[in-house]
Design an enzyme around this catalytic site. Structure first.
Site, short mmCIF file in Angstrom:
data_model
loop_
_atom_site.label_atom_id
_atom_site.label_comp_id
_atom_site.label_asym_id
_atom_site.label_seq_id
_atom_site.Cartn_x
_atom_site.Cartn_y
_atom_site.Cartn_z
N GLN A 86 -72.52 -47.01 -46.86
CA GLN A 86 -71.71 -45.79 -46.84
C GLN A 86 -70.65 -45.76 -47.93
O GLN A 86 -70.21 -44.70 -48.36
CB GLN A 86 -71.04 -45.62 -45.48
CG GLN A 86 -71.99 -45.34 -44.33
CD GLN A 86 -72.72 -44.01 -44.46
OE1 GLN A 86 -72.19 -43.05 -45.04
NE2 GLN A 86 -73.93 -43.93 -43.93
N ASN A 92 -70.27 -46.20 -40.72
CA ASN A 92 -71.11 -45.03 -40.90
C ASN A 92 -70.83 -43.91 -39.91
O ASN A 92 -71.16 -42.75 -40.16
CB ASN A 92 -72.59 -45.42 -40.80
CG ASN A 92 -72.91 -46.17 -39.52
OD1 ASN A 92 -72.33 -47.23 -39.25
ND2 ASN A 92 -73.82 -45.64 -38.72
N CYS A 116 -77.51 -40.24 -27.91
CA CYS A 116 -78.48 -39.57 -27.02
C CYS A 116 -79.54 -38.81 -27.80
O CYS A 116 -80.65 -38.63 -27.32
CB CYS A 116 -77.74 -38.63 -26.07
SG CYS A 116 -76.77 -37.37 -26.90
N SER A 123 -77.81 -48.32 -50.61
CA SER A 123 -79.02 -47.49 -50.47
C SER A 123 -78.91 -46.24 -51.32
O SER A 123 -77.85 -45.60 -51.36
CB SER A 123 -79.20 -47.10 -48.99
OG SER A 123 -80.39 -46.37 -48.81
#
Length: 393
Positions: free
Chosen positions: A180, A152, A326, A200
């Site tokens: 993916q 991904n 982050c 998905s």
């Protein structure tokens, strides 16, 4: 406000208009419970069956091997947890890779606490699983191999057929997280020896909150949600009929335009890679240059912090994501980038751009110009870059 350029399709895609239209009647007109015996309910049951037929056909599977879930993460959890429970008498050893999605990695951590032993095999510098290491890791008590179809973050496509052959040869179950890859690549579960596969809806222009798990007939997998007899007793709960219809419509659309979409995205992807490498020095393409998803571009830029790059791109109307975690509150860089051998300081300066068939060459040019401007600005603020430039003179 600049015209929005959306380049984060690995995170989610826009629901296609024809998918929305297919779903709408199942909210307001055909709203019956599929478990009801009157005609309003049986119409819903028929719609669920038709969606399963579409999805099964796209995989070379049988309709009764498709089980709908609330998304890819649930399907991953179900495959690993239920297999660990069902095959506990054979063993408690599971093999996966170091670059899996956290839906796999965190489930493995959970299973380790329950007494399972997990082997995390390495990948090479391009993110491809080392097949010799994978095969050597198999033991008499190995019950499952779970390797994602395509990564991904960096887009690397794994040698799934070869992995499936290894698993089959050793009589070990093989699960792949294809979230993916499904709708981007051709997949045949028999040819690849896949026993379980997760996907998905919102990754292929379908709705959020719907996915499926393919479970090969004969695989001994326990129920994941207990209650009623929905999904042949393996996943209780009233079916999300609008979502299921949307998933079927999205799959039908995706595979009807697969080759055309792949060709366009690959051309744009390669153009974007070429322009970034041409215009911006001290950058690194992450992932295999050829064995990668047609819509994935991932670069690391030295002397740049990924979060700052993302924020400044957003100010220019460009949606992207970072290889660094982050932005989700973690100070650690991406586990995927560390696994392919990037040092922390370079992994922190990564950017993922994932395309769709509506993107244009002009958008790629605008994006490259924006990245070049921002990277130059951030580097000029970096004392590390200043020192680096001095040493180059």
């Amino acid at each position: 406000m600049n015209k929005l350029i959306y380049l984060d399709n690995a995170a989610t895609t826009k629901t296609a208009p024809e998918v929305v239209q297919a779903m709408l009647p199942w909210f307001t007109e055909n709203y019956g419970n599929p478990s009801s015996i009157y005609s309003l309910g049986t119409e819903s049951k028929k719609a669920v069956s038709e969606a399963k037929d579409i999805i099964a056909g796209s995989l070379g599977a049988a309709s009764n091997e498709i089980y709908f879930t609330a998304g890819g993460s649930e399907a991953d959890n179900w495959a690993l947890k239920a297999a660990a429970e069902a095959y506990a008498s054979k063993g408690k050893h599971i093999i996966t890779s170091k670059i899996e999605h956290h839906a796999i990695l965190h489930t493995c951590e959970y299973l380790e606490k329950k007494g399972c032993e997990i082997t995390y095999v390495n990948v090479d510098e391009n993110g491809i699983v080392k097949l010799d290491e994978l095969e050597k890791a198999i033991r008499p008590d190995t019950i499952l191999i779970s390797i994602m179809f395509a990564n991904n973050e960096i887009g690397t496509v794994q040698p799934i057929k070869e992995i499936g052959e290894i698993a089959s040869r050793h009589n070990v179950l093989f699960h792949t997280d294809a979230v993916q890859a499904y709708g981007q690549l051709s997949i045949n579960v028999d040819e690849c020896h896949i026993d379980m596969l997760s996907a998905s809806g919102h990754k292929l222009n379908g709705p959020k909150g719907i996915g499926f798990l393919y479970i090969r007939k004969g695989i001994k997998i326990r129920s994941f949600i207990h209650g009623g007899q929905q999904e042949r007793g393996r996943r209780a709960g009233t079916e999300n009929v609008p979502g299921i219809v949307g998933m079927g419509a999205a799959a039908k659309r995706a595979f009807s335009i697969l080759e055309e979409k792949r060709a366009k995205e690959t051309e744009l992807r390669d153009y974007l890679i070429e322009q970034i490498e041409k215009e911006i020095p001290y950058c690194r393409l992450n992932g295999d240059r050829n064995r990668r998803l047609p819509n994935n571009v991932n670069f690391s830029f030295r002397f740049v912090e990924g979060e700052s790059l993302l924020i400044m791109l957003d100010m220019k109307g460009i949606c992207a994501s970072s290889g660094s975690a982050c932005t989700s509150g973690s100070l650690d860089p991406s586990h995927v980038l560390l696994a392919i051998g990037l040092p922390h300081e370079i992994a922190h300066g990564s950017l993922r751009l994932t395309l769709n068939e509506e993107n244009t060459k002009e958008e790629m040019d605008t994006t490259v110009a924006a990245i070049k401007e921002i990277v130059t600005k951030l580097r000029n603020m970096s004392p590390l870059y200043e020192d680096f430039v001095k040493k180059q003179k």
